[in-house]
Design a protein around this motif. Structure first.
Motif, mmCIF file in Angstrom:
data_model
loop_
_atom_site.group_PDB
_atom_site.id
_atom_site.type_symbol
_atom_site.label_atom_id
_atom_site.label_comp_id
_atom_site.label_asym_id
_atom_site.label_seq_id
_atom_site.Cartn_x
_atom_site.Cartn_y
_atom_site.Cartn_z
ATOM 1 N N LEU A 153 50.809 85.069 57.774
ATOM 2 C CA LEU A 153 49.582 84.274 57.723
ATOM 3 C C LEU A 153 49.890 82.893 58.271
ATOM 4 O O LEU A 153 50.904 82.281 57.904
ATOM 5 N N LEU A 154 49.038 82.404 59.157
ATOM 6 C CA LEU A 154 49.149 81.032 59.662
ATOM 7 C C LEU A 154 47.995 80.213 59.104
ATOM 8 O O LEU A 154 46.829 80.536 59.338
ATOM 9 N N LEU A 155 48.322 79.176 58.335
ATOM 10 C CA LEU A 155 47.311 78.229 57.879
ATOM 11 C C LEU A 155 47.203 77.149 58.954
ATOM 12 O O LEU A 155 48.162 76.434 59.231
ATOM 13 N N LEU A 156 46.046 77.062 59.571
ATOM 14 C CA LEU A 156 45.822 76.178 60.716
ATOM 15 C C LEU A 156 44.859 75.078 60.301
ATOM 16 O O LEU A 156 43.747 75.347 59.834
ATOM 17 N N SER A 157 45.280 73.813 60.461
ATOM 18 C CA SER A 157 44.474 72.715 59.964
ATOM 19 C C SER A 157 44.428 71.556 60.960
ATOM 20 O O SER A 157 44.904 71.664 62.098
ATOM 21 N N PHE A 158 43.851 70.479 60.518
ATOM 22 C CA PHE A 158 43.554 69.329 61.377
ATOM 23 C C PHE A 158 44.753 68.400 61.541
ATOM 24 O O PHE A 158 45.019 67.882 62.609
ATOM 25 N N ARG A 206 49.802 71.914 51.721
ATOM 26 C CA ARG A 206 51.065 72.457 51.188
ATOM 27 C C ARG A 206 50.855 73.051 49.802
ATOM 28 O O ARG A 206 51.428 74.095 49.474
ATOM 29 N N ASP A 207 50.031 72.390 48.984
ATOM 30 C CA ASP A 207 49.707 72.966 47.676
ATOM 31 C C ASP A 207 48.971 74.289 47.842
ATOM 32 O O ASP A 207 49.197 75.240 47.078
ATOM 33 N N LEU A 208 48.085 74.344 48.833
ATOM 34 C CA LEU A 208 47.351 75.582 49.095
ATOM 35 C C LEU A 208 48.302 76.701 49.507
ATOM 36 O O LEU A 208 48.185 77.836 49.033
ATOM 37 N N ILE A 209 49.267 76.371 50.358
ATOM 38 C CA ILE A 209 50.244 77.382 50.786
ATOM 39 C C ILE A 209 51.049 77.890 49.590
ATOM 40 O O ILE A 209 51.291 79.095 49.446
#
Length: 287
Positions: free
Chosen positions: A6-11, A59-62
């Motif tokens: 899974l890649l968490l992609l953000s701003f 990071r907390d979400l990950i």
């Protein structure tokens, strides 16, 4: 479809005072934003030590995602990449390639369609794969989630919690005001007629109903472009002034266009708008 990562992609956001201006220059490159405006926005970040909340929140979400995957017995690595600051998406996808990842789901932290909320994340995916070369993993962006029942439930719960902080005699008459990030009017039509606005309006209707409100307002905030360029209106500050003139005594402001407490929330709402409300004698609560 099976995924092996899974890649968490953000701003992205700065994590120190020395990073603030380079970050803002990254975000606004090619848009003709006056230097004076960048310096003004930089002060908002410097008010918080030059650290945007967004990377820490991600990071907390990950960590939470990894714990949930472990609870479900799924061995799925989670990677983190940003559009505008470290860790950049190009570096994340290259690491995925080096670790043998072949197909990954991509969770973009914007809930919306439109250009900046969706198309730019697709462009980020293309750029990340190009940086990783011919052995780059396949990257599949997950659906927009502006109308997901759990997102609606989260905002409805937050509104109820915020309303409970108002003085008890004012709660029943408090005005519910939804706000989302404004965009230039010309950008609003790039991905279909008023797609972003229609999604925001739809989410506001869902959340208001779930929170038990029949009447509410939906406005915009945090415009940053040249003054001669028209953006979506009304602005939340102008709207609050109109509410004050109409005799409103209390407001609950829900930043429905943001899925986490970004700088635009903790500065534009918790600082500037809260001060404006106090000066106008309006009881203020922010979901």
């Amino acid at each position: 479809m099976r995924f092996d990562a899974l890649l968490l992609l953000s701003f992205g956001g700065p994590e120190g005072p020395e990073q603030v201006m380079p970050f803002l220059e990254n975000v606004t490159r090619g848009r003709g934003i006056p230097r004076q405006r960048l310096e003004s926005v930089a002060e908002h970040y410097l008010h918080f030590g030059g650290v945007s909340p967004i990377n820490g929140i991600n990071r907390d979400l990950i960590t939470a995602i990894e714990a949930e995957l472990a609870r479900r017995g799924r061995s799925l690595p989670v990677y983190f990449g940003n559009r505008n600051w470290t860790p950049y998406v190009e570096d994340a996808v290259t690491s995925m390639r080096d670790n043998g990842i072949r197909r990954a789901a991509v969770f973009a932290t914007s809930a919306w369609g439109g250009y900046s909320g969706c198309v730019q994340y697709q462009e980020d995916i293309v750029r990340g794969r190009a940086a990783a070369g011919p052995d780059a993993p396949e990257l599949v962006k997950l659906r927009q989630y502006f109308d997901h029942p759990l997102l609606v439930e989260m905002f409805a719960d937050a509104i109820r919690v915020a309303a409970a902080t108002l003085p008890e005699p004012l709660r029943a008459e408090a005005r519910l005001v939804f706000t989302a990030h404004s965009i230039p009017q010309r950008a609003a039509s790039r991905c279909g007629p008023d797609l972003y606005q229609r999604q925001v309006e739809h989410t506001c209707a869902l959340v208001a109903a779930a929170a038990g409100y029949r009447d509410y307002d939906q406005v915009w905030q945090s415009r940053s472009g040249p003054p001669q360029v028209p953006w979506l209106e009304p602005d939340v500050g102008d709207h609050l002034a109109a509410l004050a003139q109409a005799g409103t005594t209390a407001v609950v402001v829900c930043p429905v266009g943001f899925v986490a407490d970004h700088i635009e929330v903790v500065w534009d709402l918790d600082s500037e708008l809260a001060e404006q409300a106090a000066a106008a004698g309006i009881a203020f609560a922010r979901a």
